[in-house]
Design an enzyme around this catalytic site. Structure first.
Site, PDB file in Angstrom:
ATOM      1  N   ALA A 220      -6.806  -6.532  -8.170  1.00  0.00           N
ATOM      2  CA  ALA A 220      -8.151  -6.142  -7.702  1.00  0.00           C
ATOM      3  C   ALA A 220      -9.037  -7.367  -7.568  1.00  0.00           C
ATOM      4  O   ALA A 220     -10.240  -7.317  -7.784  1.00  0.00           O
ATOM      5  CB  ALA A 220      -8.759  -5.129  -8.670  1.00  0.00           C
TER       6      ALA A 220
ATOM      7  N   VAL B  72      -8.818 -10.440  -2.421  1.00  0.00           N
ATOM      8  CA  VAL B  72      -8.136  -9.775  -1.294  1.00  0.00           C
ATOM      9  C   VAL B  72      -7.946  -8.289  -1.594  1.00  0.00           C
ATOM     10  O   VAL B  72      -8.278  -7.430  -0.766  1.00  0.00           O
ATOM     11  CB  VAL B  72      -6.775 -10.444  -0.975  1.00  0.00           C
TER      12      VAL B  72
ATOM     13  N   ASP C 293      -5.321  -3.586 -11.755  1.00  0.00           N
ATOM     14  CA  ASP C 293      -5.363  -4.984 -12.176  1.00  0.00           C
ATOM     15  C   ASP C 293      -5.057  -5.050 -13.658  1.00  0.00           C
ATOM     16  O   ASP C 293      -5.333  -4.106 -14.401  1.00  0.00           O
ATOM     17  CB  ASP C 293      -6.732  -5.624 -11.887  1.00  0.00           C
TER      18      ASP C 293
ATOM     19  N   ARG D 188      -4.840 -20.072  -4.644  1.00  0.00           N
ATOM     20  CA  ARG D 188      -4.777 -21.540  -4.628  1.00  0.00           C
ATOM     21  C   ARG D 188      -6.083 -22.162  -5.084  1.00  0.00           C
ATOM     22  O   ARG D 188      -7.159 -21.684  -4.749  1.00  0.00           O
ATOM     23  CB  ARG D 188      -4.503 -22.016  -3.199  1.00  0.00           C
TER      24      ARG D 188
ATOM     25  N   THR E  28       0.848 -11.951  -1.757  1.00  0.00           N
ATOM     26  CA  THR E  28       0.871 -13.079  -2.698  1.00  0.00           C
ATOM     27  C   THR E  28       1.641 -14.282  -2.155  1.00  0.00           C
ATOM     28  O   THR E  28       2.708 -14.140  -1.575  1.00  0.00           O
ATOM     29  CB  THR E  28       1.507 -12.602  -4.030  1.00  0.00           C
TER      30      THR E  28
ATOM     31  N   HIS F 120       4.332 -18.947   6.372  1.00  0.00           N
ATOM     32  CA  HIS F 120       2.898 -19.021   6.115  1.00  0.00           C
ATOM     33  C   HIS F 120       2.683 -20.278   5.282  1.00  0.00           C
ATOM     34  O   HIS F 120       2.541 -20.233   4.074  1.00  0.00           O
ATOM     35  CB  HIS F 120       2.447 -17.767   5.360  1.00  0.00           C
TER      36      HIS F 120
HETATM   37  O1  TXD Z   1      -2.026 -14.766   4.273  1.00  0.00           O
HETATM   38  C1  TXD Z   1      -1.778 -14.524   3.114  1.00  0.00           C
HETATM   39  N1  TXD Z   1      -0.640 -13.939   2.774  1.00  0.00           N
HETATM   40  C2  TXD Z   1      -2.761 -14.836   2.041  1.00  0.00           C
HETATM   41  C3  TXD Z   1      -2.267 -14.926   0.683  1.00  0.00           C
HETATM   42  C4  TXD Z   1      -4.143 -14.893   2.307  1.00  0.00           C
HETATM   43  C5  TXD Z   1      -5.025 -14.964   1.266  1.00  0.00           C
HETATM   44  C6  TXD Z   1      -4.617 -14.961  -0.140  1.00  0.00           C
HETATM   45  N2  TXD Z   1      -3.221 -15.188  -0.315  1.00  0.00           N
HETATM   46  C7  TXD Z   1      -2.661 -15.025  -1.679  1.00  0.00           C
HETATM   47  O2  TXD Z   1      -2.892 -13.695  -2.148  1.00  0.00           O
HETATM   48  C8  TXD Z   1      -3.277 -15.904  -2.731  1.00  0.00           C
HETATM   49  O3  TXD Z   1      -2.754 -17.200  -2.683  1.00  0.00           O
HETATM   50  C9  TXD Z   1      -2.862 -15.142  -3.985  1.00  0.00           C
HETATM   51  O4  TXD Z   1      -1.519 -15.449  -4.308  1.00  0.00           O
HETATM   52  C10 TXD Z   1      -2.966 -13.671  -3.576  1.00  0.00           C
HETATM   53  C11 TXD Z   1      -4.245 -12.975  -4.018  1.00  0.00           C
HETATM   54  O5  TXD Z   1      -5.367 -13.686  -3.571  1.00  0.00           O
HETATM   55  P1  TXD Z   1      -6.830 -13.341  -4.125  1.00  0.00           P
HETATM   56  O6  TXD Z   1      -7.776 -14.231  -3.446  1.00  0.00           O
HETATM   57  O7  TXD Z   1      -7.048 -11.876  -4.095  1.00  0.00           O
HETATM   58  O8  TXD Z   1      -6.655 -13.795  -5.639  1.00  0.00           O
HETATM   59  P2  TXD Z   1      -7.510 -13.335  -6.898  1.00  0.00           P
HETATM   60  O9  TXD Z   1      -8.907 -13.036  -6.524  1.00  0.00           O
HETATM   61  O10 TXD Z   1      -7.231 -14.336  -7.978  1.00  0.00           O
HETATM   62  O11 TXD Z   1      -6.859 -11.932  -7.322  1.00  0.00           O
HETATM   63  C12 TXD Z   1      -5.578 -11.802  -7.875  1.00  0.00           C
HETATM   64  C13 TXD Z   1      -5.646 -10.689  -8.882  1.00  0.00           C
HETATM   65  C14 TXD Z   1      -6.485 -11.039 -10.128  1.00  0.00           C
HETATM   66  O12 TXD Z   1      -7.551 -10.118 -10.270  1.00  0.00           O
HETATM   67  C15 TXD Z   1      -5.488 -10.938 -11.291  1.00  0.00           C
HETATM   68  O13 TXD Z   1      -6.072 -10.449 -12.495  1.00  0.00           O
HETATM   69  C16 TXD Z   1      -4.475  -9.965 -10.707  1.00  0.00           C
HETATM   70  O14 TXD Z   1      -4.330 -10.377  -9.362  1.00  0.00           O
HETATM   71  N3  TXD Z   1      -3.187  -9.951 -11.393  1.00  0.00           N
HETATM   72  C17 TXD Z   1      -2.482  -8.819 -11.583  1.00  0.00           C
HETATM   73  N4  TXD Z   1      -2.743  -7.548 -11.208  1.00  0.00           N
HETATM   74  C18 TXD Z   1      -1.825  -6.600 -11.547  1.00  0.00           C
HETATM   75  N5  TXD Z   1      -0.670  -6.892 -12.208  1.00  0.00           N
HETATM   76  C19 TXD Z   1      -0.378  -8.156 -12.566  1.00  0.00           C
HETATM   77  N6  TXD Z   1       0.762  -8.433 -13.224  1.00  0.00           N
HETATM   78  C20 TXD Z   1      -1.309  -9.189 -12.266  1.00  0.00           C
HETATM   79  N7  TXD Z   1      -1.353 -10.522 -12.473  1.00  0.00           N
HETATM   80  C21 TXD Z   1      -2.498 -10.989 -11.941  1.00  0.00           C
END
Ligand code: TXD
Length: 296
Positions: free
Chosen positions: A8, A11, A31, A80, A117, A172
């Site tokens: 959550a 994205v 999350d 990142r 991800t 990507h």
């Molecule tokens: O084009 C594309 N594919 C991308 C990919 C474009 C933008 C973002 N991209 C990738 O998506 C980025 O490099 C990350 O690997 C993911 C998610 O990006 P976001 O910006 O949403 O990252 P956040 O804000 O850090 O959110 C990730 C959430 C965070 O709230 C964590 O607590 C949660 O993931 N998280 C989990 N949720 C559920 N279950 C587990 N195990 C877990 N671990 C972390």
């Protein structure tokens, strides 16, 4: 129709908001951070009267709540940080994705999965292998975004293009493969705009300081969800499992596909030039290195 969104963060929450605002489907947002998904779900839910949407949303830290979801969007992981490559994320996100895949397989065994991800193509491969799902039902989101960034760069230069003739294939990552079939783009503009698109993610990360892009990424996921939910059978680029197409097999990489209610309904094979073929091969090689690292 129920869509589970795992993660959550930026994205995930924005995808949830787009799905609820448009009334496309019901959402369960998950999350690991206690209360985070719940709080964001309540906030997103309050916008329903404004958009006249009756789609329901719940937020949870309990994976059991995703039970019965038709589509699962995986955004869980680390984003990142400045100076960090997508490949740096590999190890950490592999652990997270493994855990998530096991839960998805347990609670939504017949779902379609969209992976977000990073590193995208490697993670999508890993989800398919860990769940054992039919590869047509495990799809990586990147091509819609990278193609949009490419087209946007052309629009910013007032280029009159046929948008169906411009696309981003390959990984990507730094080796993504720009493809242009529109005759009115000069080679200078082509290389300048494709380079801009390739570096756009890093450019955004640099400005933000913390976190990475999520407005256009969530819009891209939404386009894929809409194609599946509404069985649009529309063509777009996505990371798909190749079994001989484009001379590659046992790999996930960006190619044009047709998306519908069954997931990837077709992989579109377009004729590539010699240079594009070489670039695609290089891209595949880079993805394979990532796959080898995580499968060891
Ligand atoms: O084009 C594309 N594919 C991308 C990919 C474009 C933008 C973002 N991209 C990738 O998506 C980025 O490099 C990350 O690997 C993911 C998610 O990006 P976001 O910006 O949403 O990252 P956040 O804000 O850090 O959110 C990730 C959430 C965070 O709230 C964590 O607590 C949660 O993931 N998280 C989990 N949720 C559920 N279950 C587990 N195990 C877990 N671990 C972390």
């Amino acid at each position: 129709m129920k869509i589970a969104i795992i993660g959550a963060g930026n994205v995930g929450a924005m995808v949830a908001s787009r799905v609820i605002d448009s009334g496309l489907a019901d959402v369960v947002l998950v999350d690991v951070v206690p209360g985070m998904a719940k709080g964001k779900a309540l906030d997103i839910s309050d916008a329903r009267p404004i958009f006249s949407s009756r789609s329901g949303i719940t937020g949870t830290d309990n994976f059991a709540d995703i039970k019965g979801s038709d589509i699962v969007v995986i955004t869980a992981g680390l984003a990142r940080k400045p100076g960090m490559s997508r490949e740096d994320l590999l190890k950490k996100n592999t652990e997270i994705i493994k855990e998530v895949s096991i839960q998805v397989k347990k609670y939504c065994p017949s779902s379609i999965i969209i992976v977000v991800t990073n590193p995208l193509d490697v993670m999508t491969y890993f989800v398919m292998k860990t769940t054992g799902f039919n590869p047509k039902k495990v799809i990586g989101m990147a091509g819609v975004l990278d193609t949009a960034r490419f087209i946007n760069a052309l629009w910013e230069r007032n280029q009159d293009i046929d948008r169906d003739k411009v696309l981003m294939m390959g990984s990507h990552g730094d080796t993504m493969v720009p493809v242009n079939r529109s005759e009115n783009i000069s080679s200078e503009v082509f290389s300048e705009t494709s380079e801009l698109a390739r570096n756009r993610g890093a450019e955004i990360v640099k400005h933000l300081g913390t976190g990475s892009a999520y407005f256009a990424p969530s819009a891209s996921v939404f386009a894929m969800l809409k194609a599946i939910v509404k069985n649009e059978k529309s063509a777009m680029c996505a990371s798909a499992y190749l079994e001989g197409q484009y001379g590659e097999k046992d790999i996930y990489i960006g190619v044009p596909v047709v998306l519908g209610s069954l997931g990837i309904e077709k992989i579109i094979e377009i004729e590539l030039t010699k240079e594009e073929k070489q670039a695609f091969k290089k891209s595949a090689l880079q993805i394979r290195e990532g796959i080898t690292t995580i499968m060891l």
